[in-house]
Design an enzyme around this catalytic site. Structure first.
Site, PDB file in Angstrom:
ATOM      1  N   HIS A 108      -7.281 -21.834  13.054  1.00  0.00           N
ATOM      2  CA  HIS A 108      -8.023 -20.575  12.905  1.00  0.00           C
ATOM      3  C   HIS A 108      -9.316 -20.885  12.158  1.00  0.00           C
ATOM      4  CE1 HIS A 108      -4.425 -17.507  13.021  1.00  0.00           C
ATOM      5  NE2 HIS A 108      -5.140 -17.390  14.130  1.00  0.00           N
ATOM      6  N   ARG A 124       4.145 -12.704  17.854  1.00  0.00           N
ATOM      7  CA  ARG A 124       3.341 -11.939  16.896  1.00  0.00           C
ATOM      8  C   ARG A 124       2.702 -10.690  17.519  1.00  0.00           C
ATOM      9  NH1 ARG A 124      -0.460 -14.936  12.755  1.00  0.00           N
ATOM     10  NH2 ARG A 124      -0.052 -12.938  11.752  1.00  0.00           N
ATOM     11  N   ASP A 148       5.777 -13.338  10.597  1.00  0.00           N
ATOM     12  CA  ASP A 148       4.411 -13.749  10.252  1.00  0.00           C
ATOM     13  C   ASP A 148       3.521 -12.569   9.845  1.00  0.00           C
ATOM     14  OD1 ASP A 148       4.318 -16.531  10.372  1.00  0.00           O
ATOM     15  OD2 ASP A 148       3.924 -16.578  12.531  1.00  0.00           O
ATOM     16  N   ARG A 195      -6.683 -20.336  19.306  1.00  0.00           N
ATOM     17  CA  ARG A 195      -6.100 -18.997  19.374  1.00  0.00           C
ATOM     18  C   ARG A 195      -7.014 -18.013  20.121  1.00  0.00           C
ATOM     19  NH1 ARG A 195      -1.862 -18.369  15.568  1.00  0.00           N
ATOM     20  NH2 ARG A 195      -0.839 -20.391  15.459  1.00  0.00           N
ATOM     21  N   CYS A 237      -5.482 -15.743   4.796  1.00  0.00           N
ATOM     22  CA  CYS A 237      -4.588 -15.260   5.847  1.00  0.00           C
ATOM     23  C   CYS A 237      -3.829 -14.012   5.412  1.00  0.00           C
ATOM     24  CB  CYS A 237      -3.560 -16.322   6.204  1.00  0.00           C
ATOM     25  SG  CYS A 237      -4.255 -17.870   6.754  1.00  0.00           S
TER      26      CYS A 237
END
Ligand code: ARG
Length: 263
Positions: A160, A82, A57, A131, A254
């Site tokens: 997000h 991550r 990612d 998150r 992103c």
């Protein structure tokens, strides 16, 4: 930006991800290069972070940190898969002489933080619910010295802030109200009465996950309706196809960590 050299769907941490569908690695890389060249072609300087094996990612570079006027608030990822990405971003800022503050609370950088330098003297909008820990909002305010407005995300598809809201320029935003709690919708309507309002279809096409330089708005190819909305608001939409990155739950924004050095 970080090239999707090791991009794959190896785990599921948002509703868009499905380990059953293979990503086209070559296509992902070509689409990423097209985005990179589009931004460079608009006159923006793009720094490239080396992709690391085992971090599929890492292409979503926006999540690694959040910078305001030369100070960087470092990410602390929610998912262990991550977590190591944060260190790679920290290394980039350290080498560049930025003031770096490590995040002690879970936060996913620009995934959940947006900055509007021309709104109310410099305002940070921050998302929570999936998150980023709300405690990180308070921490970011202390580190960055700008008011932080906490906004609650309520739809897991828009996990997000940057999937549901974007800065169009220094003081104007666009957002999809349905991604936010009723109270947060009220806060946004009060602070930004002139916002460009997006709908569910715009958000599902990742049309909010855009990068704007205040004139050009770079957004996902599928987000044609959103392109028309930003055009009507006076911006120039530029569509880029990021079909492969969408399989991981992300798009233009992103893939780009915006750098805000000391003015
Ligand atoms: N697969 C990634 C995750 O779920 C996608 C991150 C998208 N990045 C973003 N800035 N919204 O963490």
């Amino acid at each position: 930006m970080c090239p999707p050299e090791h991009f794959a769907i190896e785990y599921v941490i948002n509703p868009w991800m499905d380990t059953g569908t293979a990503v086209d690695a070559g296509l992902a890389l070509r689409q990423w290069h097209f985005l990179h060249d589009t931004l460079a072609g608009l006159g923006h300087r793009v720094h490239v972070l080396s992709a690391q094996a085992g971090l599929p990612d890492m292409v979503y570079a926006a999540n690694g940190a959040f910078s305001v006027d030369g100070t960087v608030y470092g990410a602390r990822f929610r998912h262990p898969q991550r977590a190591p990405e944060a260190l790679a971003h920290q290394g980039f800022y350290a080498a560049g002489g930025w003031t770096f503050a490590e995040g002690n609370h879970v936060n996913e950088g620009e995934g959940d933080f947006a900055y509007l330098p021309g709104a109310y003297g410099g305002l940070i909008l921050a998302g929570h619910g999936f998150r980023t820990d709300p405690a990180a909002h308070a921490e970011a305010q202390e580190v960055l010295g700008r008011p932080v407005v906490s906004l609650k995300l309520v739809d897991s598809c828009f996990y997000h802030l940057d999937t549901a809201l974007a800065a169009l320029d220094d003081r104007h935003i666009t957002y999809f109200p349905g991604a936010f709690s009723a109270a947060s919708q009220r806060v946004l309507a009060q602070l930004f009465p002139d916002a460009v309002i997006a709908d569910q279809a715009d958000a599902e096409a990742f049309g909010l996950n855009l990068v704007s330089d205040g004139r050009h708005v770079v957004l996902n190819a599928e987000a044609t309706g959103m392109g028309e909305k930003v055009r009507a608001a006076g911006y120039q939409p530029i569509h880029v196809d990021l079909s492969e990155l969408k399989r991981g739950g992300g798009s233009v924004k992103c893939a780009v960590a915006e750098l805000r050095p000391r003015p």
